[in-house]
Design a protein around this motif. Structure first.
Motif, PDB file in Angstrom:
ATOM      1  N   ASP A  76      14.116  60.539  38.361  1.00  0.00           N
ATOM      2  CA  ASP A  76      13.260  59.763  37.888  1.00  0.00           C
ATOM      3  C   ASP A  76      13.727  58.638  36.990  1.00  0.00           C
ATOM      4  O   ASP A  76      14.311  59.072  35.766  1.00  0.00           O
ATOM      5  CB  ASP A  76      12.002  60.373  37.488  1.00  0.00           C
ATOM      6  CG  ASP A  76      11.067  59.438  37.205  1.00  0.00           C
ATOM      7  OD1 ASP A  76      10.866  58.311  37.205  1.00  0.00           O
ATOM      8  OD2 ASP A  76       9.691  60.038  36.516  1.00  0.00           O
ATOM      9  N   ASN A 118       4.274  58.420  40.915  1.00  0.00           N
ATOM     10  CA  ASN A 118       5.615  58.731  41.325  1.00  0.00           C
ATOM     11  C   ASN A 118       5.787  59.708  42.332  1.00  0.00           C
ATOM     12  O   ASN A 118       6.487  59.663  43.390  1.00  0.00           O
ATOM     13  CB  ASN A 118       6.805  59.058  40.171  1.00  0.00           C
ATOM     14  CG  ASN A 118       6.993  57.516  39.339  1.00  0.00           C
ATOM     15  OD1 ASN A 118       6.551  56.535  39.751  1.00  0.00           O
ATOM     16  ND2 ASN A 118       7.481  57.781  38.262  1.00  0.00           N
ATOM     17  N   THR A 134      11.228  55.462  42.374  1.00  0.00           N
ATOM     18  CA  THR A 134      11.212  55.229  41.014  1.00  0.00           C
ATOM     19  C   THR A 134      11.912  54.017  40.440  1.00  0.00           C
ATOM     20  O   THR A 134      11.590  53.646  39.212  1.00  0.00           O
ATOM     21  CB  THR A 134      11.638  56.539  40.234  1.00  0.00           C
ATOM     22  OG1 THR A 134      13.270  56.678  40.403  1.00  0.00           O
ATOM     23  CG2 THR A 134      11.054  57.812  40.370  1.00  0.00           C
ATOM     24  N   PHE A 224       6.728  65.645  38.936  1.00  0.00           N
ATOM     25  CA  PHE A 224       6.830  64.257  38.228  1.00  0.00           C
ATOM     26  C   PHE A 224       5.618  63.993  37.465  1.00  0.00           C
ATOM     27  O   PHE A 224       5.888  62.733  36.640  1.00  0.00           O
ATOM     28  CB  PHE A 224       6.685  63.479  39.626  1.00  0.00           C
ATOM     29  CG  PHE A 224       8.171  63.260  40.258  1.00  0.00           C
ATOM     30  CD1 PHE A 224       9.122  62.323  39.910  1.00  0.00           C
ATOM     31  CD2 PHE A 224       8.752  64.011  41.175  1.00  0.00           C
ATOM     32  CE1 PHE A 224      10.201  62.235  40.398  1.00  0.00           C
ATOM     33  CE2 PHE A 224       9.828  64.061  41.543  1.00  0.00           C
ATOM     34  CZ  PHE A 224      10.741  62.928  41.278  1.00  0.00           C
TER      35      PHE A 224
END
Length: 331
Positions: A76, A118, A134, A224
């Protein structure tokens, strides 16, 4: 004939125990402390050390969920932008008359929503890697922050809000206590729960996990979302410490966080690593930067040193993580 017993734990050996990567991090940490003490007489001053710890711990909150993400073999790179967007929305609401307590809650909600988006995009568009997803949201979230504040800054927060970044409980920084609490919670979640074992299993083999009944998509969305929430927590501490916010805050945080996780021994291939390693790496890199900064080492040189540490971390052969995978063994 003796019955076969399946166990997820490997037999304990003294050699295997001391060949764990975390012990290498401990040795590196001790070496950094010894080096810094010899380089500067000011390093061991308690007030300086305490203030230095407060200066790097805000991004450490993001390290905790990033461990889960990388164990899943994902990544991420939008976390820095989530920090900025959460902080900007909180500050903008406060500047328009919203009580700070409510603005703080909205900050956490915004970060959590960004993380959820995300995760949802990653599981809905499986043909796209988490890097691409991301990267896109990183640009979008930062762009929204710039639309809201442009190049302006917002500050003058209530005095009680400053306590988050600068407050003490006795002589211990409040941010250190908060980080310790979150670190314990995330460590328990990863190593002592079914959820954590599923994270390891998915990182080791997502296809097999899916066919074994593990809800892969649901777990990824949760992880996430946690990353988004902790990015918002970072936004609170960072904004409090700075006393104001701008759309460009937390730039580069994603690279620092990923560097700490990788140095902590979390395998980018997924399925391996321990929370304690990432936590050790946070303090290792933090005190390395602090110590070298005392002797006016340039930021570029610091980046080179950290880069060399990362190369060392991923290239040392035959150092295995003990008891972190989800694989069983017949004995």
């Amino acid at each position: 004939m003796e019955p076969r017993v399946l166990t997820s734990k490997k037999p304990f050996t003294l050699k295997g125990f001391f060949l764990q990567w975390e012990w290498m991090l401990v040795l590196l940490f001790v070496a950094v402390i010894v080096m810094n003490v010899n380089l500067s007489d000011y390093f061991w001053d308690y007030n300086n050390l305490r203030d230095a710890t407060m200066s790097f711990l805000d991004k450490a909150f993001i390290v905790l969920p990033m461990v889960f993400i990388i164990i899943l073999a994902d990544i991420d790179i939008s976390v820095g932008s989530i920090v900025a967007l959460s902080s900007v929305i909180m500050a903008d609401l406060y500047a328009h008359g919203v009580p700070m307590e409510l603005a703080l809650i909205v900050c956490l909600a915004v970060g959590t929503l960004c993380g959820y988006i995300n995760g949802l995009l990653i599981v809905k568009f499986k043909e796209l890697s988490s890097v691409i997803v991301t990267l896109s949201t990183m640009i979008i979230y930062r762009g929204i922050a710039y639309i809201l504040l442009k190049d302006q800054s917002v500050g003058k927060f209530p005095k009680w809000f400053n306590y988050l970044g600068w407050g003490y409980v006795g002589s211990i920084p409040f941010i250190l206590i908060a980080f310790a609490v979150f670190a314990v919670l995330f460590g328990i979640l990863l190593h002592k729960t079914t959820f954590g074992r599923k994270v390891y299993a998915i990182g080791s083999n997502p296809t097999a996990s899916r066919y074994s009944g593990v809800q892969v998509d649901r777990i990824k969305i949760i992880v996430f979302t946690l990353a988004g929430l902790m990015s918002a927590v970072t936004a609170l501490f960072l904004t409090s410490r700075m006393g104001s916010t701008r759309p460009n805050i937390a730039t580069g945080y994603e690279l620092d966080v990923i560097a700490m996780v990788v140095l902590g021994g979390i395998s980018t291939a997924g399925g391996k690593g321990r929370m304690i390693g990432a936590i050790l790496a946070v303090f290792l890199i933090g005190y390395l930067r602090y110590g070298l900064g005392l002797i006016n080492i340039s930021a570029q040189t610091l980046l080179i040193v950290i880069g060399l540490l990362l190369i060392f971390a991923v290239s040392v052969p035959k150092l295995k993580w003990k008891g972190t995978g989800a694989k069983g063994k017949a004995v």
